[in-house]
Design a protein around this motif. Structure first.
Motif, mmCIF file in Angstrom:
data_model
loop_
_atom_site.group_PDB
_atom_site.id
_atom_site.type_symbol
_atom_site.label_atom_id
_atom_site.label_comp_id
_atom_site.label_asym_id
_atom_site.label_seq_id
_atom_site.Cartn_x
_atom_site.Cartn_y
_atom_site.Cartn_z
ATOM 1 N N TYR A 541 0.886 -1.197 0.271
ATOM 2 C CA TYR A 541 0.093 -0.124 -0.022
ATOM 3 C C TYR A 541 1.111 1.208 0.120
ATOM 4 O O TYR A 541 0.589 2.221 -0.698
ATOM 5 N N GLN A 542 1.921 1.253 0.682
ATOM 6 C CA GLN A 542 2.962 2.555 0.892
ATOM 7 C C GLN A 542 3.560 2.766 -0.509
ATOM 8 O O GLN A 542 3.637 3.900 -1.159
ATOM 9 N N GLU A 543 3.945 1.498 -1.130
ATOM 10 C CA GLU A 543 4.457 1.742 -2.464
ATOM 11 C C GLU A 543 3.560 2.325 -3.526
ATOM 12 O O GLU A 543 3.766 3.167 -4.392
ATOM 13 N N LEU A 544 2.350 1.644 -3.473
ATOM 14 C CA LEU A 544 1.264 2.378 -4.514
ATOM 15 C C LEU A 544 0.904 3.864 -4.096
ATOM 16 O O LEU A 544 0.858 4.419 -5.028
ATOM 17 N N GLU A 545 0.948 4.134 -3.001
ATOM 18 C CA GLU A 545 0.653 5.506 -2.464
ATOM 19 C C GLU A 545 1.888 6.505 -3.056
ATOM 20 O O GLU A 545 1.816 7.690 -3.395
ATOM 21 N N ARG A 546 3.057 5.969 -3.220
ATOM 22 C CA ARG A 546 4.314 6.848 -3.510
ATOM 23 C C ARG A 546 4.251 6.941 -4.931
ATOM 24 O O ARG A 546 4.489 7.991 -5.400
ATOM 25 N N ARG A 547 3.780 5.663 -5.616
ATOM 26 C CA ARG A 547 3.511 5.806 -7.283
ATOM 27 C C ARG A 547 2.551 7.062 -7.545
ATOM 28 O O ARG A 547 2.887 7.636 -8.395
ATOM 29 N N GLU A 548 1.354 7.059 -6.523
ATOM 30 C CA GLU A 548 0.527 8.001 -6.961
ATOM 31 C C GLU A 548 0.816 9.305 -6.733
ATOM 32 O O GLU A 548 0.648 10.510 -7.297
ATOM 33 N N GLN A 549 1.777 9.698 -5.644
ATOM 34 C CA GLN A 549 2.215 10.970 -5.234
ATOM 35 C C GLN A 549 3.382 11.507 -6.268
ATOM 36 O O GLN A 549 3.400 12.433 -6.697
ATOM 37 N N ARG A 550 3.980 10.547 -6.712
ATOM 38 C CA ARG A 550 5.178 10.745 -7.631
ATOM 39 C C ARG A 550 4.641 11.218 -9.061
ATOM 40 O O ARG A 550 5.247 11.938 -9.675
ATOM 41 N N PRO A 570 -9.379 16.727 -1.429
ATOM 42 C CA PRO A 570 -7.878 16.313 -0.809
ATOM 43 C C PRO A 570 -8.038 15.840 0.481
ATOM 44 O O PRO A 570 -7.347 15.047 0.974
ATOM 45 N N GLU A 571 -8.905 16.763 1.135
ATOM 46 C CA GLU A 571 -8.874 16.161 2.811
ATOM 47 C C GLU A 571 -9.775 15.165 3.115
ATOM 48 O O GLU A 571 -9.017 14.170 3.797
ATOM 49 N N GLU A 572 -10.628 14.641 1.951
ATOM 50 C CA GLU A 572 -11.277 13.437 2.309
ATOM 51 C C GLU A 572 -10.289 12.221 1.709
ATOM 52 O O GLU A 572 -10.236 11.274 2.327
ATOM 53 N N MET A 573 -9.333 12.456 0.730
ATOM 54 C CA MET A 573 -8.493 11.601 0.386
ATOM 55 C C MET A 573 -7.443 11.253 1.553
ATOM 56 O O MET A 573 -7.025 10.060 1.726
ATOM 57 N N ASP A 574 -7.219 12.243 2.066
ATOM 58 C CA ASP A 574 -5.892 12.131 3.102
ATOM 59 C C ASP A 574 -6.540 11.306 4.254
ATOM 60 O O ASP A 574 -5.941 10.237 5.029
ATOM 61 N N SER A 575 -7.923 11.501 4.525
ATOM 62 C CA SER A 575 -8.385 10.880 5.864
ATOM 63 C C SER A 575 -8.613 9.314 5.363
ATOM 64 O O SER A 575 -8.402 8.592 6.239
#
Length: 713
Positions: A541-550, A570-575
């Motif tokens: 999950y962390q790797e996929l999140e890094r790909r999305e942020q990158r 964006p606040e909902e996505m962060d939550s």
């Protein structure tokens, strides 16, 4: 927007032409004397010139000439790139590299018209020491590791054997052309042809990336072309230096050829080990950056660049070193540094590589406008034709062999794109200027420029329509989900187990062995304890999140236009991310599974059982006191046993004896009591007993609920 950036480009070009009038060798050297001191006397003695008046405004361009011109070139490149992306439909037809070369041609023409001399050229040292490392570092750091290592055999097959095939084929064929045209090309030796073949066979990763990223071809085709171009540069640079050493020898013997082959292995493997050393060192250093997160991204750039410079100092492969360093340190650095540091690393690498490749393409166009050209129709046309023929035949023959060993074969359409995507760029352009002076060096420079312009303009502009015409498989536009990644890893583990059972040491077997070694030793040593991911699902999950942020997927996921759902804020996505991350992190902390055979034993082992106590109600206390005052006899045994049962009910159950039946039974067993007395007493006590019984039932219900909560905990 195009009307705004075009005058800016012209103004920058005119400023570069006007300000760069004096060559570097003729620039006045800086001096330490103040402007009021000079040589005025005829005998050369020092005299002091006193200023006649105080100057309010003055210009000292030579003091800031070098950084001022560098900033102007970077500004010109950035404006050109900005204008390209705001030029309407032009990016859909013309690749970015083509437009940047056209801007370079325009700037070179303006400078040549102003100065009436050749514009400045990009030196080989500036290219190999300052512009190439950021591009290779960016490519290695964001290299898709799984795809690269799954296709590593095919990539090495293309990069090593394919490059040798092209170098020897082009060099020997050009030597035959020179023998046929003795009148004009008779002074070109075999070693010169092999040297030229080694540099003209270099497929430029900058040009390949700039074209293939815009087409979004499938992952397998992209990694084959990109990986082959990346490692192809390392092989061609090594072969170029080898043939250059042969040219400086008085004669070449068989021993020299054998030593040259050993040198190729030493240069390649040496760069690999240098990059591995600095990559592990960078990962270890990032482990101790928790108290200084600001400088954590700096170590990524310093160790990478240091690996490249160390390899160049030892005459090893700098490209191989910096790619290995980036691939090695990536997973450990991302786990050690914070998310903000990861974002800083990603954006700085992208910005640095983008500026470098923009400058390279602009200088390719600028350097084309010069007076050192030499033309020969047989040599230029033969070189252009031979580059296409030998690359196409090499790809077809090598793919026919490698397809027998691959599960996912390389289709004929992919082979055509691989052969057609061999674009030349700045690497061969920089190498050709490093050739020692000989009569046909200018011919080599002209031929190299023609091949670069042909491959970038003709092949680069037509490869996208050919991909659409051949219906080449495109890349999946959406990011993989966590479920897809987990199932993919499940299949990898299953295949590794099958290979282990049947005794076949395939790629899944070695991959599983490396993962075990990495988890057992490397991650424990290179990643600090508080960042050790306890769950593999959490790491996915962390790797996929890094790909999305990158944002390395330029094309966003497709959205159904028929859906009318509101996009998440964006606040909902962060939550959502915080909730998922917290739940996945606490996944292993749940209560272990149990069965009916081990339920009581586990509950006893985990938590000692506490006795259940309940407060006595007033009705119960009144009942027991009333019972105690009754006369003993036959009813005494009954009341005694009744009191025993009542005590058991207090300690083991939540049920209690109702006081009213006890009074009735007691009254029935005593004959001395008036039969009207209980009725009168019951009439007096009945409302109170009913209230007490209601309160007792509420207390019993609350006690049951509390007991169930304690057991669930």
């Amino acid at each position: 927007m195009a009307a705004l950036w075009t005058p800016s480009l012209l103004i920058s070009a005119c400023m570069l032409g006007c300000l760069g009038l004096t060559p570097l060798a003729e620039r006045p050297q800086p001096h330490n004397l103040p402007p009021s001191l000079g040589f005025n006397s005829s005998d050369g003695s020092l005299s002091v010139d006193l200023p006649m008046a105080l100057r309010v405004f003055s210009v000292d361009y030579h003091h800031v000439q070098a950084p001022f011109e560098i900033v102007l070139w970077i500004m010109l490149a950035s404006l050109a790139k900005l204008g390209f992306h705001w030029s309407g439909r032009v990016p859909a037809v013309v690749p970015e590299s083509c437009l940047l070369i056209m801007v370079g041609l325009l700037v070179g023409g303006v400078i040549y018209g102003v100065r009436h001399s050749a514009p400045p050229t990009l030196s080989a040292d500036a290219f190999f020491l300052f512009l190439l490392p950021p591009i290779v570092l960016d490519a290695g750091y964001f290299l898709p590791g799984k795809l690269f290592f799954e296709n590593l055999g095919t990539i090495l097959w293309y990069a090593v054997l394919g490059t040798l095939w092209n170098v020897l084929g082009i060099g020997l064929s050009l030597y035959g052309v020179c023998l046929l045209a003795q009148s004009s090309l008779g002074d070109v030796s075999l070693l010169h042809c092999l040297l030229f073949g080694s540099l003209i066979a270099a497929v430029d990763p900058v040009a390949v990336l700039s074209v293939f990223q815009e087409m979004h071809v499938n992952e397998q085709l992209h990694i084959l072309v990109f990986g082959e171009s990346l490692l192809n540069d390392a092989v061609t640079v090594v072969l170029y230096k080898l043939f250059e050493s042969f040219l400086r020898l008085p004669s070449v013997t068989g021993v020299d050829v054998l030593l040259g082959g050993c040198r190729v292995l030493v240069v390649g493997l040496g760069g690999l080990f240098v990059g591995l050393f600095f990559g592990l060192l960078a990962a270890l250093t990032s482990r101790f950056t928790s108290r200084a997160q600001v400088i954590a991204p700096l170590f990524v750039f310093l160790y990478s660049y240091l690996s490249y410079l160390t390899s160049e100092m030892l005459h090893l492969s700098g490209i191989m070193a910096i790619v290995t360093c980036a691939v090695t340190m990536k997973q450990y650095v991302e786990a050690n540094v914070s998310e903000r540091s990861n974002t800083s690393i990603q954006y700085f690498l992208k910005m640095w590589s983008s500026v470098s490749e923009t400058l390279i393409f602009i200088f390719l166009g600028v350097s084309t406008i010069q007076d050192v050209h030499m033309w020969s129709w047989p040599f230029v046309c033969s070189t252009l034709l031979l580059c296409l023929i030998w690359r196409a035949t090499g790809v077809l023959l090598l793919t026919a062999v490698v397809n027998k060993l691959r599960r996912n074969v390389v289709t004929f359409r992919d082979q055509f794109i691989i052969a057609y995507g061999g674009l030349r760029g700045a690497i061969c352009f920089s190498l050709v200027f490093l050739i020692d002076d000989f009569p046909k060096k200018r011919l080599f420079i002209t031929t190299t420029i023609v091949v670069i312009l042909f491959t970038v303009f003709v092949q680069g502009m037509t490869i996208k329509p050919l991909v659409e015409l051949l219906d080449v498989k495109r890349k999946k536009r959406a990011l993989p989900t966590v479920s897809e990644e987990i199932h993919s890893r499940l299949i990898d583990h299953l295949l590794a187990g099958i290979e282990d059972v049947v005794g076949y040491w395939g790629q899944h077997y070695w991959k599983d062995k490396f993962e075990q070694f990495n988890k057992k030793y490397l991650r424990r040593f290179l990643i600090r304890e508080d960042h050790q991911a306890r769950s593999s699902i959490l790491r996915v999950y962390q790797e996929l999140e890094r790909r999305e942020q990158r944002g390395d997927e330029e094309a966003p996921p497709l959205v159904d236009p028929r859906s009318h759902s509101r996009p998440l804020l964006p606040e909902e996505m962060d939550s959502i991310r915080r909730i998922l991350s917290r739940n996945l992190h606490n996944f292993n902390n749940k209560t272990p599974a149990y069965s009916r055979h081990t339920l009581h034993q586990d509950a006893t082992m985990e938590r000692p059982r506490r006795p259940l106590y309940r407060h006595q109600s007033l009705g119960e206390r009144h009942t027991y006191n009333t019972i105690t005052h009754w006369p003993q006899g036959e009813g005494g045994e009954f009341h005694g046993s009744h009191r025993v049962r009542t005590g058991l009910s207090r300690s083991h159950t939540v049920c209690s004896i109702s006081p009213r039946p006890v009074l009735q039974d007691s009254a029935a067993q005593s004959g001395s009591v008036d039969p009207k007395a209980p009725t009168a007493r019951g009439d007096q006590v009945c409302p109170q007993h009913q209230a007490r019984m209601a309160r007792a039932q509420k207390k019993q219900l609350s006690f049951v609920l509390e007991n169930e909560k304690q057991q669930s905990r």
